[in-house]
Design an enzyme around this catalytic site. Structure first.
Site, PDB file in Angstrom:
ATOM      1  N   LYS A  51       0.845  -1.208   0.000  1.00  0.00           N
ATOM      2  CA  LYS A  51       0.000   0.000   0.000  1.00  0.00           C
ATOM      3  C   LYS A  51       0.876   1.252   0.000  1.00  0.00           C
ATOM      4  CE  LYS A  51      -3.651  -2.531   2.369  1.00  0.00           C
ATOM      5  NZ  LYS A  51      -4.308  -2.858   3.642  1.00  0.00           N
ATOM      6  N   GLN A  95      -4.296  -1.752   9.914  1.00  0.00           N
ATOM      7  CA  GLN A  95      -4.175  -3.058   9.258  1.00  0.00           C
ATOM      8  C   GLN A  95      -4.753  -4.162  10.157  1.00  0.00           C
ATOM      9  OE1 GLN A  95      -3.112  -3.537   6.066  1.00  0.00           O
ATOM     10  NE2 GLN A  95      -3.651  -5.701   6.291  1.00  0.00           N
ATOM     11  N   ASP A 118     -10.802   2.528   4.128  1.00  0.00           N
ATOM     12  CA  ASP A 118     -11.051   1.088   4.015  1.00  0.00           C
ATOM     13  C   ASP A 118     -12.547   0.801   3.926  1.00  0.00           C
ATOM     14  OD1 ASP A 118      -8.741  -0.447   3.827  1.00  0.00           O
ATOM     15  OD2 ASP A 118      -8.379  -0.457   5.996  1.00  0.00           O
TER      16      ASP A 118
END
Ligand code: NDP
Length: 300
Positions: A51, A95, A118
């Site tokens: 990412k 994460q 997200d």
């Protein structure tokens, strides 16, 4: 047909890089994505690194904040609070998975929904389910982008989704069922409690599998001519590989590929689309926050 997620994601990233270069040519700051990584689990490290590399290619600023695996939930929540109020941060991801002593739901709910690139926050999940604009999870949105790009027919088709997680299966099922284009499918959502799974998968015009069990979907479970999205990514030991493992999807690819109309490979299918979509969401967050005076629109 192979649905080439790697190629499409490269195009998306190249396009973003051009847009960001134009927006920042006058010295305006670029979009900024912050990733919080708790512990040093191998797969999470790999995903966050990918990412951050994509951010660099798009011309974004990126920051990885590493926390010890023993960090308290309270400390993590305080960090999120400070990042929420930091005007130099546009997108914020934590994460997953988190260590067992930290409640994932508390952490996701603490993220500012307008920085939740997200798309995991309950506010964004709610927006998705009633079909109003918000952040849509990168993996589900990436699948919809592939559908759009390849002109795959969805209207009135039967989509079967295997796996009901909050980050993949459920939002994919929602997106495919929305009265939208692409969308407007009749959707069946299967899970470990589904008896005779093959009875459903064999009925699928569009089959999405997000289980995490390599080779689980065999050719006899797929309708000839179906479109197959293999979301599963599992590391399987491979002594011939430099890393000692290779990635495998949920689908028995060699047997299914010849009899279906289109399929995403693993690797190189849904995975790269997830990263590219996260970059799109970060730009969207940046534009929504009005961090830049320009003619771009947030959803453009
Ligand atoms: P989860 O473990 O959260 O969910 C797995 C789902 O599969 C569950 O709903 C589970 O059912 C279902 N399942 C398990 N066994 C069966 C079975 N025998 N029959 C039918 N359904 C079953 O996983 P995620 O959704 O987070 O991830 C799924 C896979 O996708 C993983 O391999 C992951 O690595 C990968 N992934 C890939 C991404 C990408 O970018 N390509 C992004 C995110 C994930 P139940 O709910 O009943 O337990």
């Amino acid at each position: 047909m192979i649905l080439d997620g790697r190629k499409i994601s490269e195009q998306i990233i190249a396009d973003l890089a051009v847009r960001v270069a134009a927006m920042t040519a006058d010295g305006t700051r670029p979009p900024h994505l912050v990733a919080v990584l708790v512990g040093n689990e191998g797969a999470s490290e790999t995903y966050v690194a990918a990412k951050m590399r994509a951010c660099e290619r798009c011309g974004f600023t990126s920051t990885t904040l590493r926390l010890d695996v023993d960090v308290t939930e309270e400390h993590l929540l305080q960090l999120i609070e400070s990042l929420n109020s930091d005007t130099a941060v546009d997108g914020l991801i934590v994460q997953l998975p988190l260590p067992p002593h930290i409640d994932e739901h508390h952490v996701i709910a603490a993220i500012d929904p307008d920085k939740d690139v997200d798309g995991f926050h309950p506010t964004n999940v709610g927006r998705l389910s009633i079909g109003v604009p918000g952040f849509v999870g990168a993996t589900p949105k990436g699948i919809m982008t592939l559908i759009e790009h390849y002109g795959i027919a969805t209207d009135g088709h039967h989509a079967v989704v295997v796996g009901r997680s909050n980050i993949v299966g459920r939002p994919v099922a929602t997106l495919l069922s929305l009265k939208a284009a692409p969308g407007n499918c009749t959707v069946t959502l299967c899970h470990s409690g589904t008896p005779d799974l093959a009875r459903f998968t064999r009925e699928a015009d569009i089959l999405v599998t997000a289980v995490g069990n390599p080779g689980f979907i065999t050719a006899d479970m797929v309708k000839p001519g179906a479109v197959v999205f293999d979301v599963g990514i599992t590391r399987v030991p491979d002594p011939t590989s430099r890393t000692g493992y290779r990635l495998r999807g949920d689908v028995d690819y060699d047997a299914v590929e010849p009899m279906c109309a289109a399929i995403t490979p693993v690797p190189g299918g849904v995975g790269p689309m997830t990263i590219a979509t996260l970059m799109q969401n970060t730009l969207q967050a940046y534009l929504r926050r009005g961090a830049v005076e320009c003619n771009e629109t947030p959803d453009g």
